[in-house]
Design an enzyme around this catalytic site. Sequence first.
Site, PDB file in Angstrom:
ATOM      1  N   CYS A 155      -3.447  15.591 -25.049  1.00 13.89           N
ATOM      2  CA  CYS A 155      -2.225  16.349 -25.365  1.00 13.89           C
ATOM      3  C   CYS A 155      -2.246  16.935 -26.773  1.00 13.89           C
ATOM      4  O   CYS A 155      -1.366  17.724 -27.122  1.00 13.89           O
ATOM      5  CB  CYS A 155      -0.995  15.469 -25.180  1.00 13.89           C
ATOM      6  SG  CYS A 155      -0.750  15.013 -23.464  1.00 13.89           S
ATOM      7  N   HIS A 200       4.836  18.170 -29.434  1.00 11.13           N
ATOM      8  CA  HIS A 200       4.327  18.012 -28.072  1.00 11.13           C
ATOM      9  C   HIS A 200       5.441  17.412 -27.228  1.00 11.13           C
ATOM     10  O   HIS A 200       6.155  16.519 -27.666  1.00 11.13           O
ATOM     11  CB  HIS A 200       3.099  17.095 -28.095  1.00 11.13           C
ATOM     12  CG  HIS A 200       2.673  16.656 -26.728  1.00 11.13           C
ATOM     13  ND1 HIS A 200       2.416  17.565 -25.723  1.00 11.13           N
ATOM     14  CD2 HIS A 200       2.483  15.421 -26.194  1.00 11.13           C
ATOM     15  CE1 HIS A 200       2.081  16.907 -24.633  1.00 11.13           C
ATOM     16  NE2 HIS A 200       2.117  15.601 -24.881  1.00 11.13           N
ATOM     17  N   ASN A 220       5.701  17.503 -19.188  1.00 12.07           N
ATOM     18  CA  ASN A 220       4.553  17.437 -20.093  1.00 12.07           C
ATOM     19  C   ASN A 220       3.404  18.268 -19.516  1.00 12.07           C
ATOM     20  O   ASN A 220       2.776  17.862 -18.537  1.00 12.07           O
ATOM     21  CB  ASN A 220       4.137  15.961 -20.251  1.00 12.07           C
ATOM     22  CG  ASN A 220       2.976  15.774 -21.213  1.00 12.07           C
ATOM     23  OD1 ASN A 220       2.330  16.744 -21.612  1.00 12.07           O
ATOM     24  ND2 ASN A 220       2.710  14.533 -21.565  1.00 12.07           N
TER      25      ASN A 220
HETATM   26  O1  UT7 Z   1       1.450  13.079 -23.520  1.00 14.40           O
HETATM   27  C1  UT7 Z   1       0.411  12.150 -23.538  1.00 14.40           C
HETATM   28  C2  UT7 Z   1       0.859  10.855 -24.016  1.00 14.40           C
HETATM   29  N1  UT7 Z   1       1.777  10.252 -23.091  1.00 14.40           N
HETATM   30  C3  UT7 Z   1       2.956   9.857 -23.507  1.00 14.40           C
HETATM   31  O2  UT7 Z   1       3.315  10.071 -24.642  1.00 14.40           O
HETATM   32  C4  UT7 Z   1       3.813   9.072 -22.535  1.00 14.40           C
HETATM   33  C5  UT7 Z   1       4.375   7.868 -23.223  1.00 14.40           C
HETATM   34  N2  UT7 Z   1       5.101   6.986 -22.334  1.00 14.40           N
HETATM   35  C6  UT7 Z   1       6.312   7.289 -21.838  1.00 14.40           C
HETATM   36  O3  UT7 Z   1       6.816   8.374 -22.005  1.00 14.40           O
HETATM   37  C7  UT7 Z   1       7.053   6.210 -21.123  1.00 14.40           C
HETATM   38  O4  UT7 Z   1       6.390   4.992 -21.306  1.00 14.40           O
HETATM   39  C8  UT7 Z   1       7.263   6.439 -19.595  1.00 14.40           C
HETATM   40  C9  UT7 Z   1       8.219   7.584 -19.369  1.00 14.40           C
HETATM   41  C10 UT7 Z   1       5.928   6.743 -18.956  1.00 14.40           C
HETATM   42  C11 UT7 Z   1       7.855   5.198 -18.951  1.00 14.40           C
HETATM   43  O5  UT7 Z   1       9.063   4.848 -19.597  1.00 14.40           O
HETATM   44  P1  UT7 Z   1       9.300   3.377 -20.156  1.00 14.40           P
HETATM   45  O6  UT7 Z   1      10.664   3.339 -20.677  1.00 14.40           O
HETATM   46  O7  UT7 Z   1       8.188   3.054 -21.113  1.00 14.40           O
HETATM   47  O8  UT7 Z   1       9.183   2.504 -18.857  1.00 14.40           O
HETATM   48  P2  UT7 Z   1       8.178   1.300 -18.522  1.00 14.40           P
HETATM   49  O9  UT7 Z   1       6.830   1.821 -18.191  1.00 14.40           O
HETATM   50  O10 UT7 Z   1       8.283   0.252 -19.593  1.00 14.40           O
HETATM   51  O11 UT7 Z   1       8.856   0.716 -17.205  1.00 14.40           O
HETATM   52  C12 UT7 Z   1      10.181   0.171 -17.224  1.00 14.40           C
HETATM   53  C13 UT7 Z   1      10.601  -0.052 -15.794  1.00 14.40           C
HETATM   54  C14 UT7 Z   1       9.557  -0.772 -14.945  1.00 14.40           C
HETATM   55  O12 UT7 Z   1      10.237  -1.616 -14.026  1.00 14.40           O
HETATM   56  P3  UT7 Z   1      10.371  -3.190 -14.304  1.00 14.40           P
HETATM   57  O13 UT7 Z   1       8.956  -3.691 -14.399  1.00 14.40           O
HETATM   58  O14 UT7 Z   1      11.118  -3.304 -15.586  1.00 14.40           O
HETATM   59  O15 UT7 Z   1      11.116  -3.664 -13.113  1.00 14.40           O
HETATM   60  C15 UT7 Z   1       8.898   0.347 -14.184  1.00 14.40           C
HETATM   61  O16 UT7 Z   1       8.356  -0.091 -12.951  1.00 14.40           O
HETATM   62  O17 UT7 Z   1      10.816   1.213 -15.156  1.00 14.40           O
HETATM   63  C16 UT7 Z   1      10.063   1.271 -13.950  1.00 14.40           C
HETATM   64  N3  UT7 Z   1       9.674   2.645 -13.704  1.00 14.40           N
HETATM   65  C17 UT7 Z   1      10.435   3.503 -13.021  1.00 14.40           C
HETATM   66  N4  UT7 Z   1      11.629   3.359 -12.414  1.00 14.40           N
HETATM   67  C18 UT7 Z   1      12.151   4.418 -11.817  1.00 14.40           C
HETATM   68  C19 UT7 Z   1       8.548   3.284 -14.109  1.00 14.40           C
HETATM   69  N5  UT7 Z   1       8.570   4.561 -13.689  1.00 14.40           N
HETATM   70  C20 UT7 Z   1       9.738   4.713 -13.021  1.00 14.40           C
HETATM   71  C21 UT7 Z   1      10.318   5.790 -12.346  1.00 14.40           C
HETATM   72  N6  UT7 Z   1      11.532   5.617 -11.780  1.00 14.40           N
HETATM   73  N7  UT7 Z   1       9.733   6.998 -12.274  1.00 14.40           N
END
Ligand code: UT7
Length: 336
Positions: A120, A260, A290
């Site tokens: 990215c 970004h 993204n």
């Molecule tokens: O551009 C290149 C670099 N990439 C980035 O900068 C991305 C960086 N990461 C992020 O933007 C975030 O980590 C995400 C948007 C990918 C995820 O958000 P988060 O707040 O970090 O969520 P998480 O991965 O910690 O997951 C929290 C919960 C989990 O459930 P449990 O284990 O707490 O029950 C996930 O399974 O949210 C769940 N989850 C979802 N729920 C509904 C993960 N994806 C989804 C979804 N819808 N799409």
Amino acid sequence: MTTTSRNRRAVITGVHAHVPDYVLTNAELAAMVDTSDEWIVTRTGIQERRILKGEDQGTSVIGIAAVRGLLEKTATRPEEIDLLICATTTPDLLFPATGNIICHAVGATSAFSYDLQAGCSGFLFALVAGAQFIETGKCRKVVVVGADKMSAIIDYSDRATCIIFGDGGGAVMLEPTTEEVGIVDAILRTDGSGEPYLHMKAGGSRRPASFETVAAREHYVYQEGSTVFRFAVKNMADVAFQIMRQNGLGPDEVAFLVPHQANKRIIDATAEKMGIGSDKVMLNIHKYGNTTSGTIPLCLFDYESRLRRGDRLVLAAFGAGFTWGAVYLRWAYDGK
Ligand code: UT7
């Protein structure tokens, strides 16, 4: 690496962008995986993204449209281009380079071209690379493309990644100037220890495509989101702050942060560390998600009409690698 101002600077003299027509909404994704519009909007700020549909349509389709528009806007003949650098993580083919394909399609017959892959942060890395060719006097017109067809490597049964990414990109023209505009400074960083958290497992030379890799769904983006999030928040904010400090820039002097677009919460954290309000932050993640190498030129294009000659911009990115960086530049022209 760090560049410092010299007599001859590279300046952006035009920007154009392109996104495909198809709009993939949060509602449509919620019908495909266990997610909701509310979760996606609150956790990322994304409402919809664009998808390039159709057979044999690669990233070059986006790059070609962006470059054609750029040439028209800047009244440049294609054969005047000396160099085209295409930042992409989703090249049409492993080889030849997508930049070569774009040059051929637009008639840039005098240009040499190559691809640059820095996740990215690709557009920033390519912008700085292009600027060096201008500053040394080797080239007079350099086109820097940032474009990705992320839908080609996204698993639409994985809710953790499919909600984030979209297709799109843009292109800028770099030319020399001796005036007080142009690219002033850049800080670029990589840390290969980030590989386990964001990568694609197969399809490269280490693990070529096979029945096994396809069956194991290894040709898609693999991301450990919360780990990447933590690194992104810290590094993008730190590098944006650092480039302000080393150029003596206060928050009032920055016209816009051009971040970004990976997650609105990462963007907010960067703006907070810089001490600037949301009115000074370019934001279009709600429309496009993204687009990897595409986000920064897409932002510049969307906000072009609001930019004025001399505006001080801080561009910042973080991505796979890990890679991250910031560029400080002064805008060259009044937007219409
Ligand atoms: O551009 C290149 C670099 N990439 C980035 O900068 C991305 C960086 N990461 C992020 O933007 C975030 O980590 C995400 C948007 C990918 C995820 O958000 P988060 O707040 O970090 O969520 P998480 O991965 O910690 O997951 C929290 C919960 C989990 O459930 P449990 O284990 O707490 O029950 C996930 O399974 O949210 C769940 N989850 C979802 N729920 C509904 C993960 N994806 C989804 C979804 N819808 N799409």
